[in-house]
Design a protein around this motif. Structure first.
Motif, PDB file in Angstrom:
ATOM      1  N   UNK A 104       0.869  -1.389  -0.065  1.00  0.00           N
ATOM      2  CA  UNK A 104       0.030  -0.026   0.043  1.00  0.00           C
ATOM      3  C   UNK A 104       0.859   1.232   0.007  1.00  0.00           C
ATOM      4  N   UNK A 105       1.810   1.318   0.930  1.00  0.00           N
ATOM      5  CA  UNK A 105       2.769   2.503   0.918  1.00  0.00           C
ATOM      6  C   UNK A 105       3.574   2.707  -0.388  1.00  0.00           C
ATOM      7  N   UNK A 106       3.918   1.692  -0.864  1.00  0.00           N
ATOM      8  CA  UNK A 106       4.866   1.868  -2.027  1.00  0.00           C
ATOM      9  C   UNK A 106       3.900   2.265  -2.952  1.00  0.00           C
ATOM     10  N   UNK A 107       2.776   1.668  -3.242  1.00  0.00           N
ATOM     11  CA  UNK A 107       1.726   1.993  -4.487  1.00  0.00           C
ATOM     12  C   UNK A 107       1.443   3.343  -4.486  1.00  0.00           C
ATOM     13  N   UNK A 108       1.097   3.926  -3.273  1.00  0.00           N
ATOM     14  CA  UNK A 108       0.832   5.319  -2.794  1.00  0.00           C
ATOM     15  C   UNK A 108       2.020   6.205  -3.097  1.00  0.00           C
ATOM     16  N   UNK A 109       3.232   6.074  -2.754  1.00  0.00           N
ATOM     17  CA  UNK A 109       4.431   6.744  -2.795  1.00  0.00           C
ATOM     18  C   UNK A 109       4.714   6.919  -4.439  1.00  0.00           C
ATOM     19  N   UNK A 110       4.727   5.774  -5.205  1.00  0.00           N
ATOM     20  CA  UNK A 110       5.281   5.827  -6.543  1.00  0.00           C
ATOM     21  C   UNK A 110       3.891   6.483  -7.415  1.00  0.00           C
ATOM     22  N   UNK A 111       2.721   6.431  -6.920  1.00  0.00           N
ATOM     23  CA  UNK A 111       1.790   6.995  -7.870  1.00  0.00           C
ATOM     24  C   UNK A 111       1.761   8.385  -7.537  1.00  0.00           C
ATOM     25  N   UNK A 112       1.973   8.922  -6.274  1.00  0.00           N
ATOM     26  CA  UNK A 112       2.020  10.368  -5.912  1.00  0.00           C
ATOM     27  C   UNK A 112       3.327  11.023  -6.627  1.00  0.00           C
ATOM     28  N   UNK A 113       4.429  10.157  -6.961  1.00  0.00           N
ATOM     29  CA  UNK A 113       5.536  10.827  -7.625  1.00  0.00           C
ATOM     30  C   UNK A 113       5.247  10.908  -9.337  1.00  0.00           C
ATOM     31  N   UNK A 114       4.230  10.124  -9.489  1.00  0.00           N
ATOM     32  CA  UNK A 114       4.070  10.114 -11.121  1.00  0.00           C
ATOM     33  C   UNK A 114       2.834  11.042 -11.387  1.00  0.00           C
ATOM     34  N   UNK A 115       2.014  11.873 -10.361  1.00  0.00           N
ATOM     35  CA  UNK A 115       1.061  12.506 -10.700  1.00  0.00           C
ATOM     36  C   UNK A 115       1.697  13.716 -11.465  1.00  0.00           C
ATOM     37  N   UNK A 116       0.848  14.007 -12.653  1.00  0.00           N
ATOM     38  CA  UNK A 116       1.314  14.815 -13.486  1.00  0.00           C
ATOM     39  C   UNK A 116       0.346  15.049 -14.705  1.00  0.00           C
TER      40      UNK A 116
END
Length: 189
Positions: free
Chosen positions: A86-98
């Motif tokens: 859950x944490x890694x999915x959230x972190x990587x999706x947050x990073x790719x928000x654009x």
């Protein structure tokens, strides 16, 4: 639908400011159509660091659990694995928000959803109010639908609310609107 194009065609259709920022990034690989972020996001360093450090931390803990597997309870392993996913999915999706563009269209990436829209469906781009901020970049589609993007204009004063998007200075925000209009016009030639 993804249409393979040569780098020269993609670069020729990009506005000057986008070509200047994209130079040397190596985001195009042969026949693969690349998506370009038409603005610089200073938060990407922070979100990328969170994602990479989180990945390294969870990998280290996973190797420690594997090395001492006889001493670790299954419930602890499952709880750790669930939290890590859950944490890694959230972190990587947050990073790719654009908001990213290519020759084939516009892609709006948010934390929970990614939407790709072909240029033929895009009527234009405009600024407008949002429930969170006073001025956000919106896509106007030909059918009248408005699509919320993660890009907003920086305003004077303090706005502590964050939605994972990019805050641009007023001048850069106006440049982005012009760049997006150029991308749209370049595709329809």
């Amino acid at each position: 639908m993804v249409i393979p194009v040569g780098l020269g065609l993609l670069a020729a259709r990009a506005p000057v400011s986008v070509r200047r920022r994209a130079a040397g990034l190596g985001c195009h690989d042969g026949d693969v159509l690349s998506w370009t972020r038409p603005y610089e996001d200073p938060m990407r360093l922070f979100t990328g660091t969170l994602a990479v450090l989180g990945t390294l931390l969870f990998a280290f803990v996973a190797f420690q659990v594997a090395a001492h597997w006889q001493q670790v309870r299954l419930a602890a392993v499952l709880a750790f694995a669930g939290f890590a996913v859950v944490w890694l999915t959230f972190a990587w999706r947050f990073h790719r928000t654009a908001l990213v563009v290519s020759r084939s269209g516009v892609r709006v990436r948010w934390l929970w959803r990614t939407r790709t829209i072909v240029w033929e469906q895009v009527r234009g781009f405009h600024s407008g109010p949002d429930w969170l901020v006073r001025e956000r970049l919106w896509l106007q589609l030909c059918d009248g639908t408005k699509v919320r993007t993660p890009v907003r204009r920086r305003r004077a004063g303090v706005n502590r609310l964050r939605d994972g998007g990019t805050v641009l200075a007023s001048e850069r925000y106006e440049e982005l609107l012009a760049d997006l209009a150029s991308w749209k016009a370049g595709v329809r030639r």
